[in-house]
Design a protein around this motif. Sequence first.
Motif, short mmCIF file in Angstrom:
data_model
loop_
_atom_site.label_atom_id
_atom_site.label_comp_id
_atom_site.label_asym_id
_atom_site.label_seq_id
_atom_site.Cartn_x
_atom_site.Cartn_y
_atom_site.Cartn_z
N LEU A 63 -5.47 7.07 -9.41
CA LEU A 63 -6.55 6.25 -8.73
C LEU A 63 -5.91 5.29 -10.11
O LEU A 63 -5.62 3.60 -9.72
N LEU A 64 -5.45 5.45 -11.47
CA LEU A 64 -4.88 4.48 -12.21
C LEU A 64 -3.93 3.65 -12.45
O LEU A 64 -3.38 3.09 -12.87
N VAL A 65 -3.05 4.60 -11.51
CA VAL A 65 -1.70 4.46 -11.98
C VAL A 65 -1.63 3.85 -9.84
O VAL A 65 -1.26 2.69 -9.63
N PHE A 86 0.91 -1.31 0.26
CA PHE A 86 0.06 -0.22 -0.03
C PHE A 86 0.72 1.59 0.19
O PHE A 86 0.90 2.08 -0.57
N LEU A 87 1.41 1.00 1.01
CA LEU A 87 2.55 2.80 1.01
C LEU A 87 3.32 2.70 -0.17
O LEU A 87 3.64 4.04 -0.92
N MET A 88 4.30 1.36 -1.12
CA MET A 88 4.86 1.90 -1.86
C MET A 88 4.23 2.25 -3.33
O MET A 88 4.61 3.20 -3.81
N ALA A 89 2.69 1.94 -3.67
CA ALA A 89 1.42 2.19 -4.83
C ALA A 89 1.57 3.63 -3.89
O ALA A 89 1.09 4.38 -5.19
N VAL A 90 1.25 4.00 -2.65
CA VAL A 90 1.23 5.21 -2.26
C VAL A 90 2.35 6.28 -3.38
O VAL A 90 1.69 7.52 -4.00
N LEU A 91 3.13 5.71 -2.61
CA LEU A 91 4.39 7.13 -3.45
C LEU A 91 4.46 6.53 -4.55
O LEU A 91 4.94 7.61 -4.97
N ALA A 92 4.49 5.42 -5.26
CA ALA A 92 4.63 5.73 -7.10
C ALA A 92 3.50 6.92 -7.32
O ALA A 92 4.13 7.25 -8.34
N THR A 93 2.42 6.50 -7.06
CA THR A 93 1.12 8.10 -7.00
C THR A 93 2.46 8.85 -7.30
O THR A 93 1.57 9.66 -7.69
N ALA A 94 2.52 9.24 -5.93
CA ALA A 94 2.41 10.82 -5.35
C ALA A 94 4.18 11.06 -6.64
O ALA A 94 4.01 12.39 -7.13
N ILE A 95 4.95 10.21 -6.45
CA ILE A 95 6.03 10.39 -7.51
C ILE A 95 5.18 10.75 -9.65
O ILE A 95 5.64 11.56 -9.92
#
Lengths: 379, 307
Positions: free
Chosen positions: B235-237, B92-101
């Motif tokens: 959402l798509l990311v 979850f954290l990594m997906a949030v980070l990737a989305t932020a990037i």
Amino acid sequence: MKDMAHDAPPGRADIRTEPATKPTALAISGASKTYPGASGAALSNVSLDIAENEFFTLLGPSGCGKTTLLRAIAGFEDLSAGSISLHGERIDALAPNLRSINTVFQHYALFPHMSVQENVAYPLRRLGWSRAETETRVREMLSLVQLEQLAERMPAKLSGGQQQRIALARALAPNPKLLLLDEPLSALDLKLRREMRAELKRIQVETGITFLFVTHDQEEALAMSDRVAVMFDGALVQIGSPEDIYNRPFNAFVATFIGETNLLPGRVERSSTGRDVVTVLDSLELCCPPDADVGQAVLVSVRLERVAIHPAGATPIAGVVEASVFLGTDRVVDVRVGEHLVQARVQQADGAGAALGPGDLCSIGIDAGAATVLSSELA
Amino acid sequence: MGEGAAPPTPKADRRHVARRLMLAPALLVLTVGLVCPLGIVVIYSFLEAGTYGGVEWRFSLEAYQQFLFQRDIFDNTLTFSTAYLEIFGRSFLMAVLATAICLAVGFPTAYFIATRPADQRMFWVFLVTVPYWVNLLIRTLALLFLLRDQGPINAALLGVGAIETPLRIAYTDFAITLGLAYSYLPFMILPIYAALERSDIRLVEAAYDLYASKARVLVDVVIPGAKAGIIAGSLLVFIPSIGSYLAPDILGGGRELLAGNLIAQQFQASRNGPFGAACAVILMSVVMIGLIQFVRSQERTRREALR
């Protein structure tokens, strides 16, 4: 055409006779704009002064450069040449947010994600007004446009007329030195447009802010303005009070663009008394402009309502009625006079003109003071 | 789909039927490609694992129990364990980070494209899609070569003397996050671009006219105007990132498990199909519940805005 404004004969309602009673709010000098790749100039050498508290209108057909000029004043377009000063200070190099000028946009441009009061408060917040001052001012502005009850609404829930008023309140809130109005009434229906005209004039008088109004609607221009500048093809053609430009149009373009008129060919002749006169319809003699030469062909503008219809033989100008169109309060009668067609707007109550039908013989009367001699080059 | 056999009807009804029939291919694909496999996964998650792989057709909640509890192999007692929850949390954290990037990189890119003259925009959009002509696996491997100890980044840093030993970039959480962001960046750029392109330039001028600086115009008008695109892009990311398999496997070296790898492992090496299926169902449910909540809150604010 562009040069006409500058070569205007003296003594006319031309752009150089400006009333100098009030201090100047906006001074535009030699403003020119050429878009890269465009064939002609969007603006060519436009100079005008707008006085404080004036309701000034730029009037012209679409593509005449009035919107370009407005956008240059607001700061959205750079001029190719010329200067713009507001209260004596050059502003043409400043970004729009650094000019004490606000705009009421044609399509209102209210921020859709902000309520009415947030919209009106927006410029005040950007200027760093305190919360208390902002609240007071927003209430004041909403009451000025009589929409206090809609403070919490979102723009999507407002009618076109209401959005228009909120856009006006928002632009007036920071008390700008100049308010630009870009055809603000064109998206409204006719009835609302008429109401808003009176409303705009009232608000301008009440706030004392200088208004620069842009429109292609001559009726709007005449109804609201202190002065009107008529533009065509990137240049100013004539500046004057509504009465001036209506009664003494400078050329055929102004005469036909504002109101309806008869354009009749005339000729400068030496009269029996030795003065130069302009002769129209073979018999009518008008005062001649001082710079005209004997024998020169000119155009004469006569407003429809200044043509009177009399029974045959009453005046030397005899004619035959070709058509008579009923328009409610009045009637437009087409009269054939020799090779010319003269239109007259006669009141319903005016028995002589209103009773005539096609084929009837009549005569027409034109008061010498009602006709304006135009420059023939523009014919 | 009984419409085809419907008796002759007036014109309007026939048109209605025709419109329904046009949906049939999409419905067929969704049924075969989504509903059926999903059904199988859900059914699997409630079965017992076979001793040598496969499943025993007996109903069991064992798989779900395993997600939260560890069974002692000697006395068969259950103790609460957070091992799998941690894997999900890290995913979850990594997906949030990737989305932020992606958002930080994608928004300026989309803004740049949307502010080009209209005839040049399609060219820039085209450029965004160019890397995606190459298979995702190849691109991820290429990224690994770039990041590894002997890769060009470390070689350059060593060369200029900025570092003395190679930086450990490959096989870290950072590499995985970077890989996720790189994999899904266009899914952020394109919706934001679409929203910006449709947004009203006149509002930008209005704000600028009303004393907003360029930065304020961005915050007050441009970003709110692109909100729908930002949400869609995020959402798509986020959704593919949280279940991603390739980036963690290659760039993380498969040492630390993420949700996607955990699920894959159960079906492969661990031969515990029901547990893999249960993990998939849990992941999907969590994401779906989150999404539904989000959409509801959006609806609520929208309704309040129009009150």
